[in-house]
Design a protein around this motif. Structure first.
Motif, PDB file in Angstrom:
ATOM      1  N   ALA A 151       0.852  -1.565  -0.109  1.00  0.00           N
ATOM      2  CA  ALA A 151      -0.473   0.088   0.064  1.00  0.00           C
ATOM      3  C   ALA A 151       0.586   0.981   0.183  1.00  0.00           C
ATOM      4  CB  ALA A 151      -0.928  -0.418   1.241  1.00  0.00           C
ATOM      5  N   GLY A 152      -0.052   2.745  -0.055  1.00  0.00           N
ATOM      6  CA  GLY A 152       1.364   3.764  -0.274  1.00  0.00           C
ATOM      7  C   GLY A 152       1.521   4.121  -0.899  1.00  0.00           C
ATOM      8  N   ARG A 153       2.817   4.212  -1.008  1.00  0.00           N
ATOM      9  CA  ARG A 153       3.705   4.936  -1.923  1.00  0.00           C
ATOM     10  C   ARG A 153       4.845   3.668  -2.595  1.00  0.00           C
ATOM     11  NH1 ARG A 153       6.256  10.084  -1.078  1.00  0.00           N
ATOM     12  NH2 ARG A 153       5.275  10.966   0.806  1.00  0.00           N
ATOM     13  N   ALA A 154       4.210   2.462  -2.087  1.00  0.00           N
ATOM     14  CA  ALA A 154       4.195   1.474  -3.432  1.00  0.00           C
ATOM     15  C   ALA A 154       3.233   0.947  -4.808  1.00  0.00           C
ATOM     16  CB  ALA A 154       4.684   0.433  -2.659  1.00  0.00           C
ATOM     17  N   GLY A 155       2.631   1.461  -4.202  1.00  0.00           N
ATOM     18  CA  GLY A 155       1.357   0.916  -5.333  1.00  0.00           C
ATOM     19  C   GLY A 155       0.547   2.270  -6.931  1.00  0.00           C
ATOM     20  N   ASP A 156       0.258   1.542  -7.334  1.00  0.00           N
ATOM     21  CA  ASP A 156      -0.397   1.881  -8.581  1.00  0.00           C
ATOM     22  C   ASP A 156      -0.824   3.947  -8.459  1.00  0.00           C
ATOM     23  OD1 ASP A 156       0.001  -0.385 -11.064  1.00  0.00           O
ATOM     24  OD2 ASP A 156      -0.158  -1.471  -9.624  1.00  0.00           O
ATOM     25  N   ALA A 157      -1.900   3.118  -7.516  1.00  0.00           N
ATOM     26  CA  ALA A 157      -2.398   4.220  -7.995  1.00  0.00           C
ATOM     27  C   ALA A 157      -1.220   5.867  -7.145  1.00  0.00           C
ATOM     28  CB  ALA A 157      -3.190   4.655  -6.714  1.00  0.00           C
ATOM     29  N   PHE A 158      -0.485   5.157  -6.210  1.00  0.00           N
ATOM     30  CA  PHE A 158       0.440   6.576  -5.846  1.00  0.00           C
ATOM     31  C   PHE A 158       1.155   7.225  -7.444  1.00  0.00           C
ATOM     32  CE2 PHE A 158       4.556   7.779  -4.960  1.00  0.00           C
ATOM     33  CZ  PHE A 158       5.054   8.478  -3.947  1.00  0.00           C
ATOM     34  N   PHE A 159       1.482   6.313  -8.136  1.00  0.00           N
ATOM     35  CA  PHE A 159       2.586   6.683  -9.366  1.00  0.00           C
ATOM     36  C   PHE A 159       1.721   7.588  -9.418  1.00  0.00           C
ATOM     37  CE2 PHE A 159       5.469   3.509  -7.319  1.00  0.00           C
ATOM     38  CZ  PHE A 159       6.835   4.642  -7.194  1.00  0.00           C
ATOM     39  N   LEU A 160       0.226   7.420 -10.203  1.00  0.00           N
ATOM     40  CA  LEU A 160      -0.854   8.115 -11.083  1.00  0.00           C
ATOM     41  C   LEU A 160      -0.647   9.438 -10.431  1.00  0.00           C
ATOM     42  CD1 LEU A 160      -2.126   8.484 -14.169  1.00  0.00           C
ATOM     43  CD2 LEU A 160      -3.454   6.421 -12.694  1.00  0.00           C
ATOM     44  N   ALA A 161      -1.414   9.032  -9.200  1.00  0.00           N
ATOM     45  CA  ALA A 161      -2.071  10.359  -9.112  1.00  0.00           C
ATOM     46  C   ALA A 161      -0.340  11.543  -8.669  1.00  0.00           C
ATOM     47  CB  ALA A 161      -2.159   9.682  -7.330  1.00  0.00           C
ATOM     48  N   ALA A 162       0.456  11.168  -8.169  1.00  0.00           N
ATOM     49  CA  ALA A 162       1.374  11.966  -7.913  1.00  0.00           C
ATOM     50  C   ALA A 162       2.269  12.612  -9.459  1.00  0.00           C
ATOM     51  CB  ALA A 162       3.168  11.271  -8.113  1.00  0.00           C
ATOM     52  N   ALA A 163       1.257  11.974 -11.071  1.00  0.00           N
ATOM     53  CA  ALA A 163       1.627  12.698 -11.865  1.00  0.00           C
ATOM     54  C   ALA A 163       0.615  13.854 -12.555  1.00  0.00           C
ATOM     55  CB  ALA A 163       1.558  11.754 -12.926  1.00  0.00           C
ATOM     56  N   LEU A 164      -0.369  13.075 -11.961  1.00  0.00           N
ATOM     57  CA  LEU A 164      -2.381  13.705 -12.206  1.00  0.00           C
ATOM     58  C   LEU A 164      -2.032  15.454 -11.818  1.00  0.00           C
ATOM     59  CD1 LEU A 164      -4.152  10.983 -12.835  1.00  0.00           C
ATOM     60  CD2 LEU A 164      -3.006  12.233 -14.228  1.00  0.00           C
ATOM     61  N   ALA A 165      -1.754  14.985 -10.006  1.00  0.00           N
ATOM     62  CA  ALA A 165      -1.609  16.526  -9.161  1.00  0.00           C
ATOM     63  C   ALA A 165      -0.535  16.123  -8.652  1.00  0.00           C
ATOM     64  CB  ALA A 165      -2.525  15.704  -8.761  1.00  0.00           C
ATOM     65  N   PRO A 166       0.772  16.847  -9.049  1.00  0.00           N
ATOM     66  CA  PRO A 166       1.906  16.745  -8.421  1.00  0.00           C
ATOM     67  C   PRO A 166       2.350  17.573  -7.323  1.00  0.00           C
ATOM     68  CG  PRO A 166       2.672  17.297 -10.643  1.00  0.00           C
ATOM     69  CD  PRO A 166       0.358  17.228 -10.858  1.00  0.00           C
ATOM     70  N   GLY A 167       1.418  18.213  -6.769  1.00  0.00           N
ATOM     71  CA  GLY A 167       1.206  19.564  -5.619  1.00  0.00           C
ATOM     72  C   GLY A 167       1.303  20.894  -5.815  1.00  0.00           C
ATOM     73  N   ALA A 168       0.898  22.024  -4.966  1.00  0.00           N
ATOM     74  CA  ALA A 168       0.339  23.177  -5.268  1.00  0.00           C
ATOM     75  C   ALA A 168       1.408  23.844  -6.193  1.00  0.00           C
ATOM     76  CB  ALA A 168       0.705  24.186  -4.580  1.00  0.00           C
ATOM     77  N   GLY A 169       2.860  23.755  -6.206  1.00  0.00           N
ATOM     78  CA  GLY A 169       3.978  24.429  -7.335  1.00  0.00           C
ATOM     79  C   GLY A 169       4.114  24.302  -8.675  1.00  0.00           C
ATOM     80  N   ALA A 170       2.399  22.826  -9.267  1.00  0.00           N
ATOM     81  CA  ALA A 170       2.863  22.551 -10.544  1.00  0.00           C
ATOM     82  C   ALA A 170       1.091  22.205 -10.879  1.00  0.00           C
ATOM     83  CB  ALA A 170       3.280  21.761 -10.601  1.00  0.00           C
ATOM     84  N   PRO A 171       0.384  22.991  -9.911  1.00  0.00           N
ATOM     85  CA  PRO A 171      -1.310  22.647 -10.346  1.00  0.00           C
ATOM     86  C   PRO A 171      -1.505  22.586 -11.594  1.00  0.00           C
ATOM     87  CG  PRO A 171      -0.767  25.262 -10.556  1.00  0.00           C
ATOM     88  CD  PRO A 171       0.323  25.273  -9.944  1.00  0.00           C
ATOM     89  N   THR A 172      -2.922  21.351 -11.312  1.00  0.00           N
ATOM     90  CA  THR A 172      -3.449  20.490 -12.959  1.00  0.00           C
ATOM     91  C   THR A 172      -4.767  21.231 -12.544  1.00  0.00           C
ATOM     92  OG1 THR A 172      -3.086  18.698 -11.935  1.00  0.00           O
ATOM     93  CG2 THR A 172      -1.435  18.983 -13.236  1.00  0.00           C
ATOM     94  N   GLY A 173      -5.470  20.832 -11.882  1.00  0.00           N
ATOM     95  CA  GLY A 173      -6.643  21.201 -11.802  1.00  0.00           C
ATOM     96  C   GLY A 173      -7.249  19.414 -11.345  1.00  0.00           C
ATOM     97  N   LEU A 174      -6.292  19.134 -11.473  1.00  0.00           N
ATOM     98  CA  LEU A 174      -6.894  17.733 -11.033  1.00  0.00           C
ATOM     99  C   LEU A 174      -6.781  17.280  -9.682  1.00  0.00           C
ATOM    100  CD1 LEU A 174      -5.166  15.644 -14.152  1.00  0.00           C
ATOM    101  CD2 LEU A 174      -7.534  16.495 -13.926  1.00  0.00           C
ATOM    102  N   ALA A 175      -7.629  16.283  -9.430  1.00  0.00           N
ATOM    103  CA  ALA A 175      -7.965  15.641  -7.839  1.00  0.00           C
ATOM    104  C   ALA A 175      -8.188  14.202  -8.440  1.00  0.00           C
ATOM    105  CB  ALA A 175      -8.902  16.793  -7.096  1.00  0.00           C
TER     106      ALA A 175
END
Length: 385
Positions: A151-175
């Motif tokens: 779970a957590g940082r080793a799963g597929d969802a973690f890596f995809l979510a990090a691409a779609l919503a990298p953080g406040a420094g690079a807003p994408t509008g995706l949640a």
């Protein structure tokens, strides 16, 4: 010529009044007839504070070449830098892109206007961009149905979510919202701008029905495969000899054998807008991607001519890696390897991972964001209680 469609859902009645020529523009030559043929959002997420590309199309309906064409642009009534097109041959159209960014949610107006010519009614066009605070994306993580999965940082969802919503420094509008497979049958899928299925072992009949109804209605779906994927289950429940949402029939997971000769990149870019930014003779970002394992397509299978199947990425052995097809009014895509760096190293710090995932999400949402286009003077029908 008839006046062109005035984009999109908010249209004033009648033809536009001739406007003053943009600053620095020369007056129209005799017989000049330029038309703003289209003005539309070209991708991205129309969210507050996020850059959204807009595509403008100008057509030359006159008998001679149009040179040094100036297009005046305005956002919510305020002027902004315009566009200059060097040359438009007669009978042809030229496309140009520019970026807009609106700080607040709501309806915002983008206007494009040419210097008046012999037909002033087609020299202006308006686009209404409905800007939201953010858009929701559903990540269906197959590991949530497997108690033994990391779970957590080793799963597929973690890596995809990090691409779609990298953080406040690079807003994408995706949640991104991560849910188990059973959520497909209980959530209102129409509230999501895309649905991503990440190495899901199986879907029950109600989940398949809900997913395919979402895609047929214009939604976008992406399948990522992996160690939990069972090709026989995918073929029986999701592909169904081409009647289902999954684009291709699967054979089984295989290793990408090492190249005994000169090392070639594992990933090959095909001609498609989603990956166009990565196309070229040599791409150092893709050269660093290593694919160890993938799921092969059934040997000898060929898509029907009307299937609408397209490749976006291939492997160096010629096997498909990323494919898409239309499904009803929507789009479905399949990545034949894992999202997490289990079968590859793509998501482990390679910038091309973020680029392709964001472009793919933009492609998925396009079917749900098709703007209504109305002709000047045409009746506008409203449904009232």
């Amino acid at each position: 010529r008839a006046a062109p469609a005035a984009e999109t859902r908010l249209v004033g009645g009648g033809a536009a009044a001739p406007a003053a020529a943009p600053a620095g523009a020369a007056g129209p030559a005799r017989g000049t007839n330029l038309t703003i043929e289209a003005l539309e959002v070209a991708g991205g997420v129309p969210a507050a504070g996020v850059v959204v590309p807009v595509e403008l199309t100008v057509r030359n309906d006159g008998p001679s070449r149009a040179r040094d064409v100036v297009v005046d642009l305005r956002e919510d009534g305020a002027g902004r830098p315009g566009l200059r097109i060097d040359d438009i041959p007669p009978g042809t159209s030229v496309k140009r892109r520019f970026d807009v960014r609106f700080p607040r949610a709501g309806a915002h107006v983008v206007e494009a206007r040419l210097a008046p010519d012999v037909l002033a009614a087609d020299d202006a066009r308006h686009l209404v961009v409905d800007v939201v605070d953010r858009v929701n994306v559903l990540l269906v993580d197959g590991s949530l149905a497997d108690a033994s999965a990391p779970a957590g940082r080793a799963g597929d969802a973690f890596f995809l979510a990090a691409a779609l919503a990298p953080g406040a420094g690079a807003p994408t509008g995706l949640a991104p919202r991560v849910e188990p497979p059973r959520a497909l049958a209980t959530l209102a899928l129409a509230t999501f701008d895309g649905v991503w299925l990440l190495d899901v072992e199986r879907l029950d009949a109600p989940e398949v029905t809900a997913l395919e109804a979402y895609a047929r209605g214009g939604g976008g779906v992406v399948f990522f495969l992996g160690p939990r994927t069972r090709p026989d289950v995918v073929n029986r429940t999701l592909h169904r000899d081409g009647a289902g949402a999954f684009p291709v029939p699967l054979a089984g997971a295989v290793d990408l054998l090492a190249d005994p000769g000169e090392r070639s990149p594992d990933v090959v870019v095909e001609e498609h807008p989603v990956v166009a930014v990565l196309a070229g003779q040599r791409n150092p970002l893709l050269d660093a991607v290593r694919v160890d394992r993938y799921v092969a397509v059934e040997r000898g299978w060929e898509p029907p001519k009307d299937a609408g199947l397209r490749r976006l990425l291939s492997l160096r052995n010629g096997a498909p890696l990323l494919v898409e097809r239309t499904f009803g009014a929507g789009t479905v895509a399949a990545v034949l390897t894992s999202a997490a760096p289990t079968w590859n190293n793509w998501a482990r710090g390679n910038p091309s991972w973020v680029v392709v995932m964001l472009e793919l999400q933009s492609e998925l949402a396009r079917g749900r964001r098709r703007a209504e286009s109305l002709e000047v003077g045409a009746p506008l029908t409203l449904a009232l209680d």
